[in-house]
Design a protein around this motif. Sequence first.
Motif, short mmCIF file in Angstrom:
data_model
loop_
_atom_site.label_atom_id
_atom_site.label_comp_id
_atom_site.label_asym_id
_atom_site.label_seq_id
_atom_site.Cartn_x
_atom_site.Cartn_y
_atom_site.Cartn_z
N VAL A 82 31.58 -0.65 47.48
CA VAL A 82 30.73 0.00 48.47
C VAL A 82 29.29 -0.13 47.99
N GLU A 83 28.43 -0.66 48.86
CA GLU A 83 27.02 -0.84 48.52
C GLU A 83 26.17 0.12 49.33
N GLY A 84 25.35 0.87 48.64
CA GLY A 84 24.47 1.85 49.26
C GLY A 84 24.12 2.91 48.24
N LYS A 85 23.51 3.97 48.65
CA LYS A 85 23.14 5.05 47.72
C LYS A 85 24.36 5.92 47.49
N VAL A 86 25.15 5.56 46.47
CA VAL A 86 26.42 6.23 46.20
C VAL A 86 26.36 7.21 45.04
N THR A 87 25.27 7.24 44.31
CA THR A 87 25.22 8.05 43.10
C THR A 87 24.64 9.43 43.33
N GLY A 88 25.34 10.40 42.82
CA GLY A 88 24.83 11.74 42.60
C GLY A 88 24.37 12.59 43.75
N ASP A 89 23.46 12.12 44.59
CA ASP A 89 22.86 12.98 45.60
C ASP A 89 23.90 13.49 46.59
N LYS A 90 23.69 14.73 47.00
CA LYS A 90 24.56 15.30 48.02
C LYS A 90 23.97 15.01 49.40
N VAL A 91 24.80 14.53 50.27
CA VAL A 91 24.43 14.33 51.66
C VAL A 91 25.38 15.23 52.46
N ILE A 92 24.86 15.98 53.36
CA ILE A 92 25.62 16.99 54.10
C ILE A 92 26.47 17.86 53.16
N GLY A 93 25.90 18.15 51.97
CA GLY A 93 26.53 19.08 51.05
C GLY A 93 27.64 18.52 50.19
N VAL A 94 27.87 17.20 50.19
CA VAL A 94 28.96 16.63 49.42
C VAL A 94 28.54 15.29 48.82
N THR A 95 29.01 14.99 47.61
CA THR A 95 28.74 13.69 47.02
C THR A 95 29.74 12.66 47.54
N PHE A 96 29.37 11.41 47.44
CA PHE A 96 30.26 10.35 47.92
C PHE A 96 31.58 10.36 47.16
N GLN A 97 31.55 10.54 45.84
CA GLN A 97 32.80 10.53 45.06
C GLN A 97 33.71 11.68 45.48
N SER A 98 33.16 12.86 45.69
CA SER A 98 34.02 13.97 46.09
C SER A 98 34.55 13.76 47.51
N TRP A 99 33.75 13.16 48.38
CA TRP A 99 34.23 12.83 49.73
C TRP A 99 35.40 11.85 49.64
N ALA A 100 35.25 10.79 48.84
CA ALA A 100 36.30 9.78 48.70
C ALA A 100 37.58 10.40 48.16
N LYS A 101 37.46 11.29 47.18
CA LYS A 101 38.65 11.94 46.61
C LYS A 101 39.34 12.81 47.67
N THR A 102 38.57 13.57 48.43
CA THR A 102 39.15 14.41 49.47
C THR A 102 39.91 13.58 50.50
N VAL A 103 39.31 12.50 50.96
CA VAL A 103 39.95 11.65 51.98
C VAL A 103 41.19 10.97 51.39
N ALA A 104 41.09 10.46 50.18
CA ALA A 104 42.25 9.81 49.54
C ALA A 104 43.39 10.81 49.39
N ASP A 105 43.08 12.03 48.95
CA ASP A 105 44.11 13.06 48.80
C ASP A 105 44.74 13.40 50.16
N GLU A 106 43.93 13.51 51.21
CA GLU A 106 44.46 13.81 52.55
C GLU A 106 45.44 12.74 53.01
N LEU A 107 45.16 11.48 52.66
CA LEU A 107 45.98 10.35 53.10
C LEU A 107 47.12 10.03 52.14
N GLY A 108 47.16 10.70 50.98
CA GLY A 108 48.21 10.43 50.00
C GLY A 108 47.98 9.16 49.22
N LEU A 109 46.73 8.70 49.15
CA LEU A 109 46.41 7.49 48.39
C LEU A 109 46.17 7.85 46.92
N LYS A 110 46.49 6.94 46.04
CA LYS A 110 46.30 7.12 44.60
C LYS A 110 45.25 6.12 44.12
N GLY A 111 44.73 6.33 42.90
CA GLY A 111 43.78 5.38 42.32
C GLY A 111 42.57 6.09 41.76
#
Length: 95
Positions: free
Chosen positions: A8-37
């Motif tokens: 993923v290319e873009g501003k992915v580090t650290g900053d919160k956008v709409i109150g959430v970081t990209f990494q925490s968003w990705a983890k939440t979505v992966a967990d919702e879908l049952g994806l591992k990694g």
Amino acid sequence: MKSYICIVEGKVTGDKVIGVTFQSWAKTVADELGLKGWIRNIADGKAEILLQGSAEDYAVFRERLKTEAPIPDLRNVTCNARDHDKEHDHFEARG
């Protein structure tokens, strides 16, 4: 184990956008879908994501990545299927 690697290319580090970081968003979505990694930041404002799970759940994650991820300057998402030698039992943010 069938896996999918996304860069993923873009501003992915650290900053919160709409109150959430990209990494925490990705983890939440992966967990919702049952994806591992995992997700980790790599050089040049990019993130690398390893996903393991069904092709259908991966497709939903990829679509949500392109349409919902909290990355204001998303430039590109590249994903490829590949065989991975380790099977993960959860999804984690690796920094």
